[in-house]
Design a protein around this motif. Structure first.
Motif, PDB file in Angstrom:
ATOM      1  N   ILE A  75       7.992  -7.700   1.655  1.00  0.00           N
ATOM      2  CA  ILE A  75       7.702  -7.058   2.939  1.00  0.00           C
ATOM      3  C   ILE A  75       7.092  -5.699   2.623  1.00  0.00           C
ATOM      4  O   ILE A  75       7.694  -4.896   1.907  1.00  0.00           O
ATOM      5  N   HIS A  76       5.888  -5.454   3.135  1.00  0.00           N
ATOM      6  CA  HIS A  76       5.214  -4.170   2.944  1.00  0.00           C
ATOM      7  C   HIS A  76       5.232  -3.398   4.258  1.00  0.00           C
ATOM      8  O   HIS A  76       5.030  -3.980   5.338  1.00  0.00           O
ATOM      9  N   VAL A  77       5.441  -2.101   4.169  1.00  0.00           N
ATOM     10  CA  VAL A  77       5.620  -1.265   5.355  1.00  0.00           C
ATOM     11  C   VAL A  77       4.677  -0.066   5.305  1.00  0.00           C
ATOM     12  O   VAL A  77       4.573   0.611   4.275  1.00  0.00           O
ATOM     13  N   HIS A  78       3.998   0.163   6.426  1.00  0.00           N
ATOM     14  CA  HIS A  78       3.270   1.423   6.645  1.00  0.00           C
ATOM     15  C   HIS A  78       3.609   1.857   8.070  1.00  0.00           C
ATOM     16  O   HIS A  78       2.925   1.501   9.026  1.00  0.00           O
ATOM     17  N   ASP A  79       4.689   2.586   8.200  1.00  0.00           N
ATOM     18  CA  ASP A  79       5.227   2.929   9.510  1.00  0.00           C
ATOM     19  C   ASP A  79       5.414   4.443   9.589  1.00  0.00           C
ATOM     20  O   ASP A  79       6.268   5.014   8.911  1.00  0.00           O
ATOM     21  N   GLN A  80       4.615   5.092  10.426  1.00  0.00           N
ATOM     22  CA  GLN A  80       4.729   6.540  10.578  1.00  0.00           C
ATOM     23  C   GLN A  80       6.076   6.960  11.162  1.00  0.00           C
ATOM     24  O   GLN A  80       6.494   8.106  10.987  1.00  0.00           O
ATOM     25  N   ASP A  81       6.743   6.057  11.852  1.00  0.00           N
ATOM     26  CA  ASP A  81       8.027   6.381  12.469  1.00  0.00           C
ATOM     27  C   ASP A  81       9.186   5.716  11.726  1.00  0.00           C
ATOM     28  O   ASP A  81      10.232   5.439  12.312  1.00  0.00           O
ATOM     29  N   TRP A  82       8.993   5.449  10.448  1.00  0.00           N
ATOM     30  CA  TRP A  82      10.001   4.738   9.672  1.00  0.00           C
ATOM     31  C   TRP A  82      11.361   5.418   9.723  1.00  0.00           C
ATOM     32  O   TRP A  82      12.352   4.810  10.110  1.00  0.00           O
ATOM     33  N   GLU A  83      11.401   6.688   9.345  1.00  0.00           N
ATOM     34  CA  GLU A  83      12.695   7.374   9.271  1.00  0.00           C
ATOM     35  C   GLU A  83      13.335   7.519  10.646  1.00  0.00           C
ATOM     36  O   GLU A  83      14.542   7.360  10.808  1.00  0.00           O
TER      37      GLU A  83
END
Length: 889
Positions: free
Chosen positions: A577-585
């Protein structure tokens, strides 16, 4: 052609060896051979190509040409043999220095028994022949037997040649830029290569011109560095300079790993080796190897660990004989001693995941040991809740539909365009996605729409433009989350053309684009056109007619699931699973980890994890070479079928013209890779949909058998050729990074034999039988609708599938009905409702889902389906339907 330079180079040397050997042996037709135009064409091509590869070089090729002109065929044959042996991966016997070479002794002209991994380093600088010899000699001097790797230099004079080198030579892992390079090449390059170079260089902005010479030099260097990084992100970039070194270091450090003084060869040498070691590092695989070698006592779970229950048994010791003792030595339940925990990694697994994120261009990467089906469920559970609406391609993998049941989110199914002539679906046009979002906005329910889920690329190779899809969707709803199922597309991250359509690359580009002042200005201007003076939105037709520009305030929240084991090196069920999420945290991290722990075993398979780790190493070090070869072999297969008289009469290769409707494709060629890398680049840069060139779909109607019969009885049972997917009249052949030229040759040989068999059978067939065989297939059914008890809103397509699913598990609510009776009920006006999933496999998307109204179109499609494996349908009892509407249960 850049896409097949590896083969052009190899074939040219092999042909020279064949032809010159005959000359050296004194063939009867020496005069004809000596004037053979193919020999001269090969020499001309190699004189250009060898500039971009370390080793033999242009002077070596010119020397061979001079020897042939002088009639010294035996010496020329010996020199050619050295190259061929090197290309084959063999070695040649030690020989004395050849006096015909007017250059210092170099390793490529002698034996090379060195077993260490080898890579190549590109130096871009305007140099003389003496300079190049000095560079290579200095590199040899710095080598040490203690070095884990060895490398050779490729030296080119211009920016154009640098781009040509990184496109044609996949062995280059590092680039050293020296500011003395020129801009344009003097090499006689092919038209396709020149066009590709222009396309590659045009993707990087030139920036404002400067009259200050030092600033202009910096801008030149920056443009070249950005171009090379965009083409091959895995390349390590270094700068070597003389004058103004300190000023350049301050301006260019963020583009280059290090900046060196021009004479500081030792530091460069050490940096190159250290970088290679970073790419080569496999922390978890290494830790597992160390564990297997350690003497330990096992007072824990797993009797099989260390072979304890196997090696002393007289009944099952063949398990160790078959798999090898290392498999058993590596089996453990330990999460200490360097092995780490998958559920809460802090050591080697975490480092391995971080390295995978680097390789695939993600911010975070997570390993999954039970397949992409589970990866999809993790993402759905982490990001959606029962009140959310998920726009999901109805023809996506069944795991997405099951995930919706688990989360309770309401699916709003998107319809892909049908390919009725071939009995499978394409992809979802962007206008349909935009229209559905606009429909939710008009109904006042846009705030409920949480996520868009699409398959990229589809099983049959239809590839979206994720950057455009996400940009235009975010222009309507700026906080959408995107899940791209890239189960069959993991390889795409390692080729400069295919990478542009991966989810992670699209997310990175979109985030950078939203930061630019030009984008903000374009957004403001478009908003004025999309709204009236009172701020009310223009009619939907206006929104659909424009390529929408998202707000600079839009959030980039992108997830990609990949079946690493399907297209890269990994054991079965190894996924990521790859993630590019500006709101991750702020938004996702905690819920993601909860979902990850929900679906991940507390006893994950360490062999799968280590294979993901080492598979990442492979693609960072040689992924470009492997993918480039894969695409070229697929193109070779397609061209052979199209040109062979018997094959093209029996089989037809489907192209973009067949697989993408005219209004959704560009004006380029049907199979652009056949004509070079530049046409492929153009199509993948501009068209709404493109076709993955590594997949070849063959239409087989003229064989007289259906796809399933062709697959099992003819390909697999008779010749041992494995294929994954068929439809009523097509067979899909998928190349991968393990496909060889021999495998392609064998497949072509088998297809010729089968074509001969089918051609003979066709000549004996009665005309009436031929006409029956040509009857058109029934249209593919769209998603009908959720039953009234499950539908959320009569005007919109989403529904409560979770309620229907659990109601369908109660036997008192359901009955089984055979197809004939069900068709009669539908014809009489009844609207039966499916109580479960009905999923033909492959490809694995459901034709019916719980709560869906069963229509005559669905039943007609199922009646002619040739797939042998259909999950959720019992041929002994029929379809499972509700006796009472789900809402009344």
């Amino acid at each position: 052609m850049p896409a097949s330079t590896w083969r052009l180079r190899s074939d040219a040397w092999e042909y020279l060896r064949f032809a010159v050997k005959r000359l050296a042996l004194g063939s009867d037709d020496v005069d004809a051979l000596a004037s053979d135009s193919e020999i001269h064409r090969s020499l001309r091509a190699l004189e250009t190509i060898e500039m971009y590869w370390a080793g033999f070089g242009q002077r070596y090729v010119r020397t061979i040409g001079e020897l042939l002109e002088d009639g010294d065929y035996r010496t020329a044959f010996d020199l050619i043999g050295r190259v061929v042996h090197r290309l084959r991966g063999d070695t040649v016997p030690d020989e004395p220095r050849d006096e015909h070479l007017e250059e210092p002794e170099r390793p490529e002209t002698t034996s090379d028994p060195d077993p260490r991994p080898r890579f190549e380093v590109l130096i871009i600088d305007e140099t003389t022949a003496a300079d190049r010899d000095t560079i290579r000699s200095e590199g040899l001097r710095l080598r040490s037997p203690a070095d884990a790797f060895t490398y050779e230099f490729v030296v080119v004079p211009s920016a154009d040649d640098a781009v040509a080198a990184v496109l044609t030579n996949p062995h280059i892992l590092a680039c050293v830029v020296r500011p003395g390079f020129s801009e344009h090449t003097h090499q006689p390059l092919s038209r396709d290569l020149r066009e590709t170079i222009a396309l590659a260089r045009s993707q990087v902005s030139e920036g404002p011109a400067s009259s200050h010479s030092q600033l202009a030099s910096v801008q030149r260097v920056l443009r070249l560095a950005d171009t090379l990084a965009a083409l091959r992100p895995e390349l390590d970039l270094y700068l070597m300079a003389g004058a103004h070194l300190e000023d350049l270091a301050g301006a260019l450090t963020h583009r280059f790993r290090r900046v060196f003084w021009r004479e500081d060869q030792l530091e460069l040498h050490l940096s190159l080796l250290r970088r290679a070691s970073h790419l080569y590092d496999t922390p978890f695989f290494t830790a597992l190897q160390d564990h297997a070698r350690r003497p330990v006592g096992v007072f824990h779970a797993l009797p099989v660990a260390r072979g304890g229950s196997v090696v002393s048994s007289q009944w099952i010791k063949d398990l160790a004989e078959f798999y090898g003792l290392n498999l058993l030595l590596a089996e453990t339940s330990a999460t200490s001693g360097g092995l780490d925990s998958l559920l809460a990694p802090t050591g080697t697994i975490k480092k391995a995941q971080d390295l995978a994120a680097r390789a695939f261009g993600a911010r975070q990467t997570f390993f999954v040991t039970n397949g992409t089906s589970t990866a999809n469920k993790i993402v759905h559970q982490a990001l959606t809740a029962p009140a959310d609406v998920v726009l999901v391609d109805r023809n996506c993998h069944k795991s997405h539909h099951h995930a919706v049941v688990l989360t309770g989110a309401k699916p709003a199914y998107l319809e892909a365009y049908p390919l009725n002539d071939f009995a499978f679906y394409g992809a979802v046009p962007l206008d349909r996605i935009k229209q559905l979002l606009l429909d939710y906005r008009a109904a006042g329910r846009l705030d409920e729409v949480r996520m868009v889920t699409l398959t990229n690329c589809t099983f049959d190779g239809i590839v979206y433009d994720p950057e455009r899809v996400m940009a235009e969707c975010l222009a309507i709803k700026p906080d959408l989350v995107f899940l791209w199922d890239e189960a069959w597309f993991a390889f795409a991250a390692f080729h400069p053309v295919t990478r542009r359509r991966t989810a992670m690359n699209a997310a990175k580009n979109l985030e950078e684009r939203l930061k630019s002042p030009a984008h903000a200005a374009a957004h403001r201007a478009q908003q004025e056109r999309l709204h009236d003076a009172d701020g009310a939105p223009a009619p939907d037709e206006v929104w659909l007619a424009q390529q929408l520009i998202p707000s600079p305030e839009a959030r980039i929240r992108v997830y990609a699931t990949q079946s690493t084991h399907k297209t890269l090196t990994a054991l079965r069920q190894g996924s990521m699973i790859h993630v590019h999420d500006q709101d991750w945290e702020r938004e996702a991290e905690e819920s993601f980890h909860e979902a990850y722990m929900t679906h991940t075993s507390t006893s994950p398979n360490y062999q799968i994890l280590s294979s993901l780790d080492i598979g990442r190493r492979q693609v960072e070090l040689e992924g470009y070479a492997l993918v480039q070869r894969q695409l070229d072999l697929a193109s070779s297969l397609a061209q052979t079928i199209a040109r062979h008289p018997l094959l093209r009469r029996t089989f037809r290769v489907l192209t973009a013209n067949d697989l993408i409707p005219a209004e959704l494709r560009g004006v380029g060629r049907p199979m652009p890779l056949r004509h070079g890398l530049a046409p492929l680049w153009e199509a993948w840069a501009h068209d709404e949909f493109v076709v993955d060139p590594s997949r070849i779909t063959i239409e087989i109607s003229r064989t007289g058998v259906d796809g399933d019969t062709f697959k099992h009885e003819h390909l697999m049972d008779r010749y041992g050729i494995q294929v994954n997917k068929t439809s009523g009249n097509t067979v899909l052949f998928m190349t991968n990074i393990g496909t060889s030229r021999s495998a392609i040759a064998y497949l072509i040989e088998v297809l010729v034999k089968l074509a001969e068999r089918f051609d003979a059978a066709l000549s004996r067939r009665h005309p009436d039988d031929r006409a029956a065989q040509d009857e058109p297939l029934p249209p593919l059914p769209d998603f009908s609708a959720f039953s009234p008890g499950c539908a959320t809103d009569a005007a919109l397509p989403d529904g409560d599938m979770r309620t229907a699913f659990f109601a369908g598990q109660q036997r008192r609510n359901t009955e089984h009905v055979f197809p004939e009776e069900l068709r009669a009920r539908v014809a009489a006006g009844e609207r039966p409702v499916s109580a479960g999933f009905v999923t033909p496999y492959p490809p694995g998307f459901p034709v019916l889902v719980p709560g869906q109204v069963i229509t005559s179109d669905v039943l007609e499609f199922m009646a002619v389906l040739s797939t042998r494996e259909v999950h959720g349908y019992d041929p002994q009892r029929g379809y499972r339907i509700f006796t009472t509407p789900p809402s009344d249960v």
